[in-house]
Design a protein around this motif. Structure first.
Motif, mmCIF file in Angstrom:
data_model
loop_
_atom_site.group_PDB
_atom_site.id
_atom_site.type_symbol
_atom_site.label_atom_id
_atom_site.label_comp_id
_atom_site.label_asym_id
_atom_site.label_seq_id
_atom_site.Cartn_x
_atom_site.Cartn_y
_atom_site.Cartn_z
ATOM 1 N N LYS A 36 -22.549 7.412 14.307
ATOM 2 C CA LYS A 36 -22.867 6.303 15.324
ATOM 3 C C LYS A 36 -23.456 5.018 14.293
ATOM 4 O O LYS A 36 -23.559 4.588 13.141
ATOM 5 C CB LYS A 36 -24.130 6.342 15.520
ATOM 6 N N GLY A 97 -17.732 1.945 21.675
ATOM 7 C CA GLY A 97 -16.942 2.877 21.457
ATOM 8 C C GLY A 97 -16.621 3.416 20.347
ATOM 9 O O GLY A 97 -16.216 3.287 18.918
ATOM 10 N N ALA A 98 -15.332 4.896 20.423
ATOM 11 C CA ALA A 98 -15.251 5.283 19.263
ATOM 12 C C ALA A 98 -13.820 4.406 18.283
ATOM 13 O O ALA A 98 -13.477 3.579 19.187
ATOM 14 C CB ALA A 98 -14.697 6.726 19.728
ATOM 15 N N LYS A 119 -14.064 6.443 10.186
ATOM 16 C CA LYS A 119 -14.086 6.674 12.220
ATOM 17 C C LYS A 119 -15.671 6.895 12.083
ATOM 18 O O LYS A 119 -16.311 6.481 11.172
ATOM 19 C CB LYS A 119 -13.359 7.900 12.035
ATOM 20 N N ASP A 121 -18.228 6.154 15.905
ATOM 21 C CA ASP A 121 -18.530 5.651 17.034
ATOM 22 C C ASP A 121 -19.317 4.776 17.485
ATOM 23 O O ASP A 121 -20.829 4.562 16.557
ATOM 24 C CB ASP A 121 -18.824 6.762 17.687
#
Length: 260
Positions: A36, A97-98, A119, A121
């Motif tokens: 996150k 968003g991701a 990566k 979110d």
């Protein structure tokens, strides 16, 4: 003839040794999951590596898959046995968003191309605030704008100018400014500053490209890793004119008129 047969094995041995003389970049990890990320945060990860080969390695280029990710890396040659880094900084501002981004590392190592990935979110500040504990909020950096208004005075249309705005970290941990945004899309962060230590001040340099005439009041939002302050803003004021050059005066008949 005997000399030739003696020379050939030595030559083959030399060629074989040169074939195996290469640097090798051994990364501690080739992917990182931020999980996150609060919108406005500059999510940064440093990929560490070691040259496990027998020749120096020079990284010639590090290319991110999008402009939202800024790379940095060890610029000097990495000698055998020495370590280095490749850093990726993802700007989450305006990108909820991701996300899944790649960073391609090009060098003279045995494996000339290496692809790293990050990566996570991105969630809004309002959503993230619901999950923060009182302890996390108390330990957060806090962005305070010491000069909330900057007046350029009279400036020229489409002529890029800059404003230096003083800010302070009144929180308990390092403050990282990630980006700025204005409704006019005419203001940008000239350089991303180093993290600001608690109770320290810094200067933000904002680039302003005026695209509309007359009196302007551009409200600029400053994005950072401050999880407490809802919005940190500075207002840029200016009187935008077509030209700052004084008109030349010539005689036309009996009257003085501006030179055209």
């Amino acid at each position: 003839m005997k000399k030739i047969f003696t020379f050939l094995p030595a030559l083959m041995l030399l060629l074989a040794s040169n074939a195996f003389a290469q640097g090798v970049l051994k990364f501690e990890g080739e992917s990182h999951d931020f999980q996150k990320v609060t919108e406005g945060t500059l999510a940064t990860h440093e990929f560490r590596f070691k040259n496990t080969g027998n020749q120096p390695v020079v990284i010639s280029q590090v290319q991110a898959s999008c402009g939202c990710t800024t790379p940095d890396w060890t610029k000097e040659p990495i000698l055998p046995g020495k370590s280095g880094f490749v850093k990726a900084a993802y700007n989450s501002n305006g990108r909820p968003g991701a996300f899944n981004k790649s960073i391609t590392v090009t060098s003279n190592a045995a494996e000339p191309t290496k692809v790293l990935t990050i990566k996570g979110d991105v969630i809004s500040k309002a959503e993230a605030a619901k999950t923060y504990t009182p302890e996390q909020k108390a330990a957060s950096p806090k962005l305070t704008v010491i000069q909330p208004v900057h007046d350029f005075g009279k400036i020229e249309l489409y002529r890029m100018t800059s404003a230096k705005v003083k800010v302070k970290n009144t929180g308990k941990s390092p403050l990282q400014i990630s980006d700025v945004h204005a409704a006019c899309n005419c203001v940008s962060l000239a350089t991303v500053p180093e993290p600001i230590k608690p109770n320290q001040e810094a200067i933000l340099e904002l680039s302003y490209n005026p695209t509309l005439l007359d009196d302007r009041n551009e409200v600029v939002e400053i994005h950072s890793n401050d999880i407490v302050t809802e919005k940190a803003q500075v207002t840029l004021k200016a009187r935008v004119v077509k030209s700052l050059l004084a008109p030349s005066i010539v005689k036309e008949g009996g009257n003085s008129v501006p030179f055209k």
